[in-house]
Scaffold this motif. Structure first.
Motif, PDB file in Angstrom:
ATOM      1  N   VAL A  91      11.206 -15.102  -6.228  1.00 11.92           N
ATOM      2  CA  VAL A  91      11.885 -13.985  -6.509  1.00 11.92           C
ATOM      3  C   VAL A  91      10.782 -13.022  -5.718  1.00 11.92           C
ATOM      4  N   LYS A  92      11.495 -11.838  -5.576  1.00 12.65           N
ATOM      5  CA  LYS A  92      10.874 -10.656  -4.869  1.00 12.65           C
ATOM      6  C   LYS A  92      10.146  -9.892  -6.170  1.00 12.65           C
ATOM      7  N   ASP A  93      10.833  -9.849  -7.162  1.00 15.87           N
ATOM      8  CA  ASP A  93      10.401  -8.755  -8.508  1.00 15.87           C
ATOM      9  C   ASP A  93      10.087  -9.980  -9.528  1.00 15.87           C
ATOM     10  N   ALA A  94       8.830  -9.942  -9.867  1.00 11.85           N
ATOM     11  CA  ALA A  94       8.232 -10.978 -10.836  1.00 11.85           C
ATOM     12  C   ALA A  94       8.766 -10.472 -12.463  1.00 11.85           C
ATOM     13  N   ASP A  95       9.266  -9.098 -12.487  1.00 13.00           N
ATOM     14  CA  ASP A  95       9.832  -8.705 -13.830  1.00 13.00           C
ATOM     15  C   ASP A  95      11.046  -8.937 -14.117  1.00 13.00           C
ATOM     16  N   ASP A  96      11.839  -9.660 -13.114  1.00 12.22           N
ATOM     17  CA  ASP A  96      13.228  -9.968 -13.229  1.00 12.22           C
ATOM     18  C   ASP A  96      13.426 -11.526 -13.247  1.00 12.22           C
ATOM     19  N   TRP A  97      13.846 -12.055 -14.385  1.00 10.98           N
ATOM     20  CA  TRP A  97      13.941 -13.458 -14.475  1.00 10.98           C
ATOM     21  C   TRP A  97      15.514 -13.719 -14.617  1.00 10.98           C
ATOM     22  N   ILE A 133      12.501 -20.722 -19.789  1.00 12.96           N
ATOM     23  CA  ILE A 133      12.301 -20.315 -18.468  1.00 12.96           C
ATOM     24  C   ILE A 133      10.570 -20.153 -18.482  1.00 12.96           C
ATOM     25  N   THR A 134       9.763 -20.635 -17.602  1.00 12.76           N
ATOM     26  CA  THR A 134       8.514 -20.424 -17.384  1.00 12.76           C
ATOM     27  C   THR A 134       8.177 -20.193 -16.152  1.00 12.76           C
ATOM     28  N   LYS A 135       7.082 -19.286 -15.914  1.00 13.60           N
ATOM     29  CA  LYS A 135       6.526 -18.621 -15.114  1.00 13.60           C
ATOM     30  C   LYS A 135       5.713 -19.640 -14.132  1.00 13.60           C
ATOM     31  N   PHE A 136       5.678 -19.631 -13.039  1.00 12.05           N
ATOM     32  CA  PHE A 136       4.948 -20.362 -11.941  1.00 12.05           C
ATOM     33  C   PHE A 136       3.538 -20.334 -12.453  1.00 12.05           C
ATOM     34  N   PHE A 137       2.788 -21.564 -12.330  1.00  6.14           N
ATOM     35  CA  PHE A 137       1.435 -21.564 -12.863  1.00  6.14           C
ATOM     36  C   PHE A 137       0.570 -21.082 -11.514  1.00  6.14           C
ATOM     37  N   ASN A 138       1.185 -21.448 -10.431  1.00  3.45           N
ATOM     38  CA  ASN A 138       0.372 -21.030  -9.058  1.00  3.45           C
ATOM     39  C   ASN A 138       0.563 -19.531  -8.986  1.00  3.45           C
ATOM     40  N   PRO A 139      -0.367 -18.593  -8.999  1.00  4.46           N
ATOM     41  CA  PRO A 139      -0.517 -17.214  -8.988  1.00  4.46           C
ATOM     42  C   PRO A 139      -0.102 -16.669  -7.325  1.00  4.46           C
ATOM     43  N   GLU A 140      -0.094 -17.796  -6.493  1.00  2.00           N
ATOM     44  CA  GLU A 140       0.305 -17.223  -5.015  1.00  2.00           C
ATOM     45  C   GLU A 140       1.802 -17.425  -4.941  1.00  2.00           C
ATOM     46  N   MET A 141       2.697 -17.921  -5.992  1.00  2.00           N
ATOM     47  CA  MET A 141       3.826 -18.189  -5.954  1.00  2.00           C
ATOM     48  C   MET A 141       4.495 -17.276  -7.050  1.00  2.00           C
ATOM     49  N   THR A 142       5.529 -16.359  -6.358  1.00  2.00           N
ATOM     50  CA  THR A 142       6.103 -15.440  -7.380  1.00  2.00           C
ATOM     51  C   THR A 142       7.548 -15.949  -7.797  1.00  2.00           C
ATOM     52  N   ASP A 179      19.885 -12.819 -10.640  1.00  2.00           N
ATOM     53  CA  ASP A 179      20.274 -11.921  -9.663  1.00  2.00           C
ATOM     54  C   ASP A 179      19.863 -12.344  -8.258  1.00  2.00           C
ATOM     55  N   THR A 180      21.103 -12.796  -7.381  1.00  2.00           N
ATOM     56  CA  THR A 180      20.743 -13.393  -6.258  1.00  2.00           C
ATOM     57  C   THR A 180      20.077 -12.564  -4.925  1.00  2.00           C
ATOM     58  N   LYS A 181      20.021 -11.127  -5.530  1.00  2.00           N
ATOM     59  CA  LYS A 181      19.379 -10.328  -4.642  1.00  2.00           C
ATOM     60  C   LYS A 181      17.927 -10.329  -4.774  1.00  2.00           C
ATOM     61  N   ASN A 182      17.505 -10.845  -6.007  1.00  2.00           N
ATOM     62  CA  ASN A 182      16.226 -10.643  -6.208  1.00  2.00           C
ATOM     63  C   ASN A 182      15.557 -12.049  -5.975  1.00  2.00           C
ATOM     64  N   ASN A 201       3.322  -6.955 -24.318  1.00  2.00           N
ATOM     65  CA  ASN A 201       3.592  -6.328 -22.983  1.00  2.00           C
ATOM     66  C   ASN A 201       4.245  -7.621 -22.202  1.00  2.00           C
ATOM     67  N   GLU A 202       5.491  -7.429 -21.628  1.00  2.00           N
ATOM     68  CA  GLU A 202       6.076  -8.425 -20.793  1.00  2.00           C
ATOM     69  C   GLU A 202       5.508  -8.826 -19.452  1.00  2.00           C
ATOM     70  N   LYS A 203       4.618  -8.062 -19.015  1.00  2.00           N
ATOM     71  CA  LYS A 203       3.922  -8.331 -17.763  1.00  2.00           C
ATOM     72  C   LYS A 203       3.238  -9.688 -17.968  1.00  2.00           C
ATOM     73  N   LYS A 204       2.735  -9.723 -19.116  1.00  2.00           N
ATOM     74  CA  LYS A 204       1.882 -11.065 -19.679  1.00  2.00           C
ATOM     75  C   LYS A 204       2.738 -12.107 -20.025  1.00  2.00           C
ATOM     76  N   LEU A 205       3.965 -11.978 -20.081  1.00  2.00           N
ATOM     77  CA  LEU A 205       4.723 -13.149 -20.409  1.00  2.00           C
ATOM     78  C   LEU A 205       4.571 -14.335 -19.694  1.00  2.00           C
ATOM     79  N   THR A 206       4.676 -15.513 -20.050  1.00  2.00           N
ATOM     80  CA  THR A 206       4.399 -16.953 -19.186  1.00  2.00           C
ATOM     81  C   THR A 206       5.827 -17.810 -19.598  1.00  2.00           C
ATOM     82  N   ASP A 207       6.130 -17.510 -20.894  1.00  2.00           N
ATOM     83  CA  ASP A 207       7.151 -18.759 -21.320  1.00  2.00           C
ATOM     84  C   ASP A 207       8.339 -17.879 -22.116  1.00  2.00           C
ATOM     85  N   ILE A 208       9.442 -18.417 -21.780  1.00  2.00           N
ATOM     86  CA  ILE A 208      10.557 -17.950 -22.712  1.00  2.00           C
ATOM     87  C   ILE A 208      11.051 -19.232 -23.419  1.00  2.00           C
TER      88      ILE A 208
END
Length: 201
Positions: free
Chosen positions: A150-156, A107-116, A159-162, A82-89
């Motif tokens: 980003v606004k949408d955490a599922d879009d890496w 590309i790596t997801k921020f470790f801090n859960p307060e930052m999207t 996209d400057t709109k995100n 499930n890509e919602k659990k993805l942390t690193d590419i």
């Protein structure tokens, strides 16, 4: 007296041997099953066998997708998760994808859960002279990874709109240090150049 001295030395040597043995045992346990052989959890991961789309990015065959720690899921998996659990590419060595006109390899997801957001790692050695622009040059100037909010955490994707802001560029420029005008102005310039880059593509 001499016999007592020898007994004390023997006891101390035994204790030292036990402590060293225990530390070696703990070190061995921490690396069991971990593909990196290091300490820490053995995060589940999947190596792509064909190009796939994750987080709205097409990644090539051989890309390592790393996920959050999960029960009963450790080490290499035989199917994508499930890509919602993805942390690193992590792309295979020498491979890159285009991200805003810049070749990136990780590309790596921020470790801090307060930052999207996430951090993007570029390989500027693969950036040709024709591809260079203000955005890529500013990014290269800071000498490290680019952190984006980003606004949408599922879009890496690029996209400057995100993308709502640039949180950091290496350790040299951090949005956190609001009182530092030099850092803030550099990040503002980088964010502005990012927006213009998408309009020219």
């Amino acid at each position: 007296m001499k016999k007592k001295y020898i007994i004390v030395i023997g006891v101390l040597a035994s204790i030292a041997a036990l402590v060293i043995g225990y530390l070696i045992f703990l070190s061995a346990l921490s690396g069991i099953g971990n593909p990196t052989g290091g300490r820490g959890p053995d995060y589940p991961y999947f190596i792509t066998t064909e190009p796939v789309t994750v987080k709205k990015i097409v990644v090539p065959k051989g890309t390592k997708l790393i996920y959050e720690e999960q029960f009963f899921k450790k080490g290499q998996q035989d199917k994508i998760m499930n890509e919602k659990k993805l942390t690193d590419i992590h792309l295979a060595e020498g491979k890159t994808i285009d991200w805003g006109g810049v070749p990136v390899y990780m590309i790596t997801k921020f470790f801090n859960p307060e930052m999207t957001g996430y951090s993007v790692f570029a390989d500027f050695s693969q950036l040709s002279d024709e591809q260079r622009n203000k955005f890529s040059e500013l990014w290269r100037h800071c000498g490290g990874e680019l952190g984006v909010l980003v606004k949408d955490a599922d879009d890496w994707s690029f996209d400057t709109k995100n993308i709502t802001d640039i949180a950091d560029c290496s350790v040299n420029y951090q949005r956190y240090f609001k009182e530092d005008d030099r850092q803030q102005k550099f990040l503002d310039s980088l964010y502005s150049a990012m927006g213009k880059q998408i309009k020219t593509k």
